[in-house]
Scaffold this motif. Structure first.
Motif, PDB file in Angstrom:
ATOM      1  N   UNK A  49       0.850  -1.208   0.000  1.00  0.00           N
ATOM      2  CA  UNK A  49       0.000   0.000   0.000  1.00  0.00           C
ATOM      3  C   UNK A  49       0.879   1.248   0.000  1.00  0.00           C
ATOM      4  N   UNK A  50       1.978   1.217   0.742  1.00  0.00           N
ATOM      5  CA  UNK A  50       2.883   2.379   0.767  1.00  0.00           C
ATOM      6  C   UNK A  50       3.474   2.639  -0.622  1.00  0.00           C
ATOM      7  N   UNK A  51       3.900   1.539  -1.285  1.00  0.00           N
ATOM      8  CA  UNK A  51       4.490   1.702  -2.624  1.00  0.00           C
ATOM      9  C   UNK A  51       3.458   2.268  -3.601  1.00  0.00           C
ATOM     10  N   UNK A  52       2.227   1.811  -3.506  1.00  0.00           N
ATOM     11  CA  UNK A  52       1.176   2.324  -4.394  1.00  0.00           C
ATOM     12  C   UNK A  52       0.936   3.816  -4.146  1.00  0.00           C
ATOM     13  N   UNK A  53       0.848   4.175  -2.863  1.00  0.00           N
ATOM     14  CA  UNK A  53       0.576   5.592  -2.555  1.00  0.00           C
ATOM     15  C   UNK A  53       1.724   6.456  -3.071  1.00  0.00           C
ATOM     16  N   UNK A  54       2.955   6.010  -2.849  1.00  0.00           N
ATOM     17  CA  UNK A  54       4.101   6.791  -3.339  1.00  0.00           C
ATOM     18  C   UNK A  54       4.079   6.882  -4.862  1.00  0.00           C
ATOM     19  N   UNK A  55       3.790   5.759  -5.500  1.00  0.00           N
ATOM     20  CA  UNK A  55       3.878   5.735  -6.965  1.00  0.00           C
ATOM     21  C   UNK A  55       2.820   6.600  -7.623  1.00  0.00           C
ATOM     22  N   UNK A 110       0.384 -13.511 -21.039  1.00  0.00           N
ATOM     23  CA  UNK A 110      -0.575 -12.722 -20.272  1.00  0.00           C
ATOM     24  C   UNK A 110      -0.032 -11.306 -20.142  1.00  0.00           C
ATOM     25  N   UNK A 111      -0.923 -10.331 -20.269  1.00  0.00           N
ATOM     26  CA  UNK A 111      -0.545  -8.935 -20.060  1.00  0.00           C
ATOM     27  C   UNK A 111      -0.909  -8.583 -18.617  1.00  0.00           C
ATOM     28  N   UNK A 112       0.034  -8.034 -17.884  1.00  0.00           N
ATOM     29  CA  UNK A 112      -0.218  -7.677 -16.480  1.00  0.00           C
ATOM     30  C   UNK A 112      -0.270  -6.160 -16.337  1.00  0.00           C
ATOM     31  N   UNK A 113      -1.180  -5.692 -15.514  1.00  0.00           N
ATOM     32  CA  UNK A 113      -1.230  -4.256 -15.234  1.00  0.00           C
ATOM     33  C   UNK A 113       0.003  -3.852 -14.429  1.00  0.00           C
ATOM     34  N   UNK A 114       0.352  -2.599 -14.521  1.00  0.00           N
ATOM     35  CA  UNK A 114       1.464  -2.078 -13.733  1.00  0.00           C
ATOM     36  C   UNK A 114       1.164  -2.178 -12.240  1.00  0.00           C
ATOM     37  N   UNK A 115       2.188  -2.463 -11.465  1.00  0.00           N
ATOM     38  CA  UNK A 115       2.099  -2.330 -10.005  1.00  0.00           C
ATOM     39  C   UNK A 115       3.464  -1.847  -9.547  1.00  0.00           C
ATOM     40  N   UNK A 116       3.520  -1.176  -8.423  1.00  0.00           N
ATOM     41  CA  UNK A 116       4.786  -0.521  -8.060  1.00  0.00           C
ATOM     42  C   UNK A 116       5.804  -1.437  -7.395  1.00  0.00           C
ATOM     43  N   UNK A 117       5.481  -2.720  -7.233  1.00  0.00           N
ATOM     44  CA  UNK A 117       6.461  -3.646  -6.711  1.00  0.00           C
ATOM     45  C   UNK A 117       6.938  -4.502  -7.870  1.00  0.00           C
ATOM     46  N   UNK A 118       8.169  -5.003  -7.808  1.00  0.00           N
ATOM     47  CA  UNK A 118       8.673  -5.824  -8.903  1.00  0.00           C
ATOM     48  C   UNK A 118      10.167  -5.598  -9.076  1.00  0.00           C
ATOM     49  N   UNK A 119      10.594  -5.345 -10.321  1.00  0.00           N
ATOM     50  CA  UNK A 119      12.014  -5.118 -10.601  1.00  0.00           C
ATOM     51  C   UNK A 119      12.272  -3.622 -10.795  1.00  0.00           C
ATOM     52  N   UNK A 120      13.238  -3.270 -11.598  1.00  0.00           N
ATOM     53  CA  UNK A 120      13.636  -1.865 -11.648  1.00  0.00           C
ATOM     54  C   UNK A 120      12.675  -0.949 -12.383  1.00  0.00           C
ATOM     55  N   UNK A 121      11.613  -1.518 -13.002  1.00  0.00           N
ATOM     56  CA  UNK A 121      10.544  -0.666 -13.508  1.00  0.00           C
ATOM     57  C   UNK A 121       9.970   0.165 -12.357  1.00  0.00           C
ATOM     58  N   UNK A 122      10.116  -0.317 -11.125  1.00  0.00           N
ATOM     59  CA  UNK A 122       9.706   0.460  -9.949  1.00  0.00           C
ATOM     60  C   UNK A 122      10.337   1.848  -9.966  1.00  0.00           C
ATOM     61  N   UNK A 123      11.610   1.888 -10.311  1.00  0.00           N
ATOM     62  CA  UNK A 123      12.327   3.170 -10.291  1.00  0.00           C
ATOM     63  C   UNK A 123      12.048   3.974 -11.567  1.00  0.00           C
ATOM     64  N   UNK A 124      12.115   3.285 -12.710  1.00  0.00           N
ATOM     65  CA  UNK A 124      11.903   4.008 -13.980  1.00  0.00           C
ATOM     66  C   UNK A 124      10.488   4.578 -14.046  1.00  0.00           C
ATOM     67  N   UNK A 125       9.563   3.884 -13.401  1.00  0.00           N
ATOM     68  CA  UNK A 125       8.160   4.322 -13.425  1.00  0.00           C
ATOM     69  C   UNK A 125       7.770   5.080 -12.163  1.00  0.00           C
ATOM     70  N   UNK A 126       8.759   5.521 -11.374  1.00  0.00           N
ATOM     71  CA  UNK A 126       8.396   6.364 -10.224  1.00  0.00           C
ATOM     72  C   UNK A 126       7.812   7.666 -10.774  1.00  0.00           C
ATOM     73  N   UNK A 127       6.937   8.322  -9.982  1.00  0.00           N
ATOM     74  CA  UNK A 127       6.142   9.416 -10.571  1.00  0.00           C
ATOM     75  C   UNK A 127       6.971  10.568 -11.120  1.00  0.00           C
TER      76      UNK A 127
END
Lengths: 441, 441, 441
Positions: free
Chosen positions: A397-403, C294-311
């Motif tokens: 939930x924290x990661x989602x809110x930040x993102x 399968x196509x997966x929706x974005x979520x903020x946990x995972x690999x380094x897409x977390x950083x590239x996709x930070x807001x």
């Protein structure tokens, strides 16, 4: 964790649902015997009982007042009504059930044959034990509602018919409970209070709304102001809108409450806008609770959302129900009685409403103050310490809110997109705000 | 209630579908024997027969005229064609079926062995009794189409081959039926008239379009002007577009009609725009009739919607079919004959087209003159009198029209959102307009 | 037809997938024994091996450098680690598997009882033969990972514990392979290179990325510039973004590659934007290949897409996987070994990536130079000659490209709407451009 719990829910959670359910049902029992109609003493007695529990102001609007395309009707009061057979025995008796009289019947005192009487009698052949509920507000008429069994037991012959009622100039009366908040932006909760001894429709709505107002009145902080309306159906909503035409724009979110006490799952009928915040909040809350539910598209027939959602107003007002009017056989009959509504269901409806209020109260938009890459949650003790395993829902939930806190997503947006309950998302936002990582916009 | 019935439907409803179906089929029977092609006497005879039923203007465009990237071809006429065996017996005979000749064959008179002849013969091995339909418009070629059985019966040996045709400078001929309306905004209905003895493709389209034009010509009021085109496929549509380039922008809605006589359910292929009013009107009408149907996305291959929907024009033109070309084995063979199309199906197609026209003609936008709350329908006798029971579809339609007539929803929008048939929605709008509650924008 | 084959695919197609698969697996085998971590000699050895195959530049960022909210940690190096029993026998031995040591363990040399040791031991009771992979990068800690069997075999008594590691000021090292193209607009391909002997996560990504870079380096023409990153997870991506903050806006499309060697179907996790061109290209390619996906929706946990996709960045970077991390039991255990990844799967992943690159490289927008009606393809030998039958997919692709090339649809738009593979659509565009019917915008 206490910070994460909504003000409203805090109250709900401190309250045993079993106890609340019984209290709700007890209050319905108090209101049940009163013969209500769209005007008259019945609705005023009802408002007095509600006013004993929450701050309530009564408004009287005189007969003849123009309200948009309508006119406030004469006030109706009734003392007695019966049909006596030739032996002087009351075969239909208003004292036994106020449903027996066609609501808003003009006074009559006459003798007539069954044959002449019949056009004034209403029954339900398929449900021989039940008395139907019928009204004739805008066409002067008299009549009796009775069970099919009663009807069949009536022999040919002469009957004495009496409806001891008045239909005279007076007032339309409605009640408002206004709870001021930090802004004048309003949440409207509206129930019709005009039905006589019918429990689900709508003592269930009246009691749940009264208890919700009571919970909210105890909150130490309200973002929104709340206005609870206890009004006669249709003409009451029209009258209220006519009298408050200049200020109804303050309504940011609204709910009509009705039929919330029976054993059915939830049905939420969306506002005319279809994706107003109240619609989304209701959908979110219903999705994350245990009972079955269905979201219904707006339609212009139903309860007072008809008026609130008329094109000139188009207010964001939805309607929360359990079983939908007209889809259960007990609807508008004497079988919609105190056994038909249940303490647990009333308590469940109150909880759902409180959770919706909680979403509305806390649905803010934040800005991630550290938007480039993730902030290092670990050194703030907001992350797990050993890497390589999974993370829990709280960290997620924290990661989602930040993102998503880029200033364009509210907490409800984030809850919807993540699939995480609003309360967890909101808790995450609070923790992150305390850590200096998030600021409310 | 008569006011609620569309002008077009009024005519349709006064017509026994059984009778209309037979009349449609009879007209197809008249047209069937003619050897049509993209130019020549066959199409002119066809236009003359159509012109006997509706006002029709013929246009002749000379060979060699440049029409966008194309050139109007030479005119093709044919008198006779055959293959005679060594006994002088016609083993393939144009007089028996005009499909026997490769359409647009250059003239030939020669003797040759079967071996040399074979590269000019077309048959369908999987359907040994059927003659295929083949053309060679833009490459000068000659050939014969015959059944596989005929082919197998031909012995080695010499054959006399004769195609008594002309391919000479002349004209491309097409027909237009123009029915002026209150505005110059047009509805275009287009059929290809270039196929020889093939019934579903496209005598069905020609007959239904002719009857539709006839119905419309009898209307006392047309909001739109109507233009019916009876043209050779591809080159005809291109020629018409080239000659009317400046004015085609008047086309607000269009339909290509083809393969509307077989026993299949309806297939409506959307315009390139995908959600043009014609697409929505067709979807609505098909949804509210009894036969199975399918909505197909636009694709650039098919009939003349290819040209109308080319990117430079992008006209809102869809295509109404029953079975889709190429998906039924009879397609482009001698089995697409008069037995393959049926009176009932032709009549059903005509009705669907008339209903679509009816939606287009009457799809207006209104403004609720009483937008604040519902108007009191009861005192205008537009509501039921005794309350407490259900309302009928007619009252429901009135509530929908009032609720959505905010100037931003057309009647078709309202019909779509409410799920109520357009005719009922339109009837409600008329009643409300008469009651002074609604005004057309 | 050779023109229609993508530059990248040309190379792939000239390469026997069987051979490429084995080469990919062989390269993984070379990399497998190295003890990598987020800093230290292991990652540098890895980069040296990659650098032997593609042009690679190594970057060293000193301990203590601030990178956004983070700080580059001390460099970790390890030479040996073991737990010896009272007999001097190594019961846990780093030399046998580098997973045995908690990654980033501080040095220790001590004797202690099993009881005291236990809080430093990690095993997986449900998988008694497997060694887990655990890390402690940001909290100074030491520990051992071992199989449950090993743990159960350890008797009470004293043990000698040794971790011969350094945690000292040094550098974080990462590698970049930059392939300049016609523009400075970039395609980013990023893999984490910090995991020790784990094959799917992420030697599979490292090898596929290396081979993809190699293929691209051999192309004689690249529309985009390509940047391949081989970096430590999380801190590496953060460091790279911090050091390239001003220029990351050049990234037009990006892919994180991980877990692309196991036998599962494809999973593509969309970028935060959800419908970026890379997301659509990946969806298109996956849809038109044979393996399940399968196509997966974005979520903020995972690999380094977390950083590239930070807001703050919100780069269009997706993540290509086969099985998703955490969903297969071998994940982060010693069972994610060289048997768990397969030559065919590695080759298949490489092909999918190459096809995505091919879409990106060739996804241009054209204008139909003959937008009014169809051009006459027949006289350009771009159509069939005998009419009446069906058209092939190749001609169909030409009609689609002509119809939608109004300047507002890219080739990918056309491929999506038509359902035709991009390669055919692109081939059609080339043919039409050569015929003078189409111009690139």
């Amino acid at each position: 964790m206490n910070e994460m719990v909504g003000l409203t829910n805090k109250v709900v959670e401190q309250t045993d649902p079993k106890v609340v359910g019984v209290e709700l049902h007890d209050f319905a029992k108090e209101l049940y015997p009163i013969c209500r109609s769209i005007t008259g003493e019945g609705i005023r007695q009802t408002l007095d009982l509600i006013g004993g529990r929450i701050p309530l102001r009564k408004f009287n609007v005189p007969t003849g007042t123009r309200v948009f395309d309508w006119t406030v009707p004469k006030e109706w009061n009734i003392r007695d009504a019966y049909i006596k057979d030739s032996n002087g025995r009351r075969v239909v008796d208003f004292q036994k059930s106020n449903l027996h009289v066609l609501n808003y019947s003009t006074p009559i005192r006459a003798k007539m044959t069954l044959r002449d009487l019949k056009s004034h009698l209403f029954s339900i052949p398929e449900r021989p034990d039940w008395i139907p509920y019928r009204t004739s507000y805008y066409k002067e008429e008299w009549g009796f509602c009775l069970s099919q069994k009663q009807l069949l037991a009536m022999n040919e012959g002469e009957y004495e018919v009496c409806i001891d009622s008045d239909l005279e100039d007076g007032n339309l009366t409605y009640g408002e409970c206004y709870l001021p908040g930090e802004t004048t932006d309003e949440v409207l909760v509206s129930c019709h209070a005009c039905h006589p001894s019918l429990a689900n429709d709508n003592l269930s709505g009246l009691t749940v709304a009264t208890f919700l107002a009571n919970l909210l009145s105890k909150s130490d902080r309200r973002r929104y102001s709340y206005r609870f309306l206890f009004i006669p159906g249709t003409i009451g909503a029209i009258t209220w809108l006519a009298q408050n035409r200049e200020t109804v724009g303050r309504v940011q979110h609204g709910l009509v409450l009705t039929c919330v006490g029976d054993s059915g799952g939830f049905h939420y009928k969306k506002s005319r806008r279809g994706s107003a915040e109240i619609d989304r909040a209701a959908a979110h809350v219903l999705k994350h609770q245990a009972e079955p539910f269905e979201m219904l598209e707006f339609s212009p027939y139903g309860y007072d959302e008809r008026q609130y959602c008329s094109p000139g107003f188009n207010l964001p007002v939805g309607c929360m129900m359990r079983s939908v009017w007209g889809t259960f056989p007990e609807y508008h009959t004497s079988a919609d009685n105190l056994d038909f509504i249940r303490p647990d269901q009333l308590a469940g409806s109150l909880r759902v409403c409180a959770e919706i209020v909680d979403v509305l109260e806390n649905n803010q938009t934040y800005r991630n103050l550290n938007p480039f890459c993730e902030p290092q949650l670990g050194r703030r003790n907001l992350y797990r310490t050993t890497g390589g395993g999974a993370i829990g829902e709280e960290i997620n939930a924290r990661l989602w809110v930040l993102n998503l806190s880029d200033g364009e997503h509210s907490l409800l947006d984030i809850a919807e997109r993540s699939g995480i309950p609003f309360s967890l998302i909101r808790g995450a936002a609070e923790v992150l705000q305390q850590a200096g990582l998030l600021a409310a916009i």
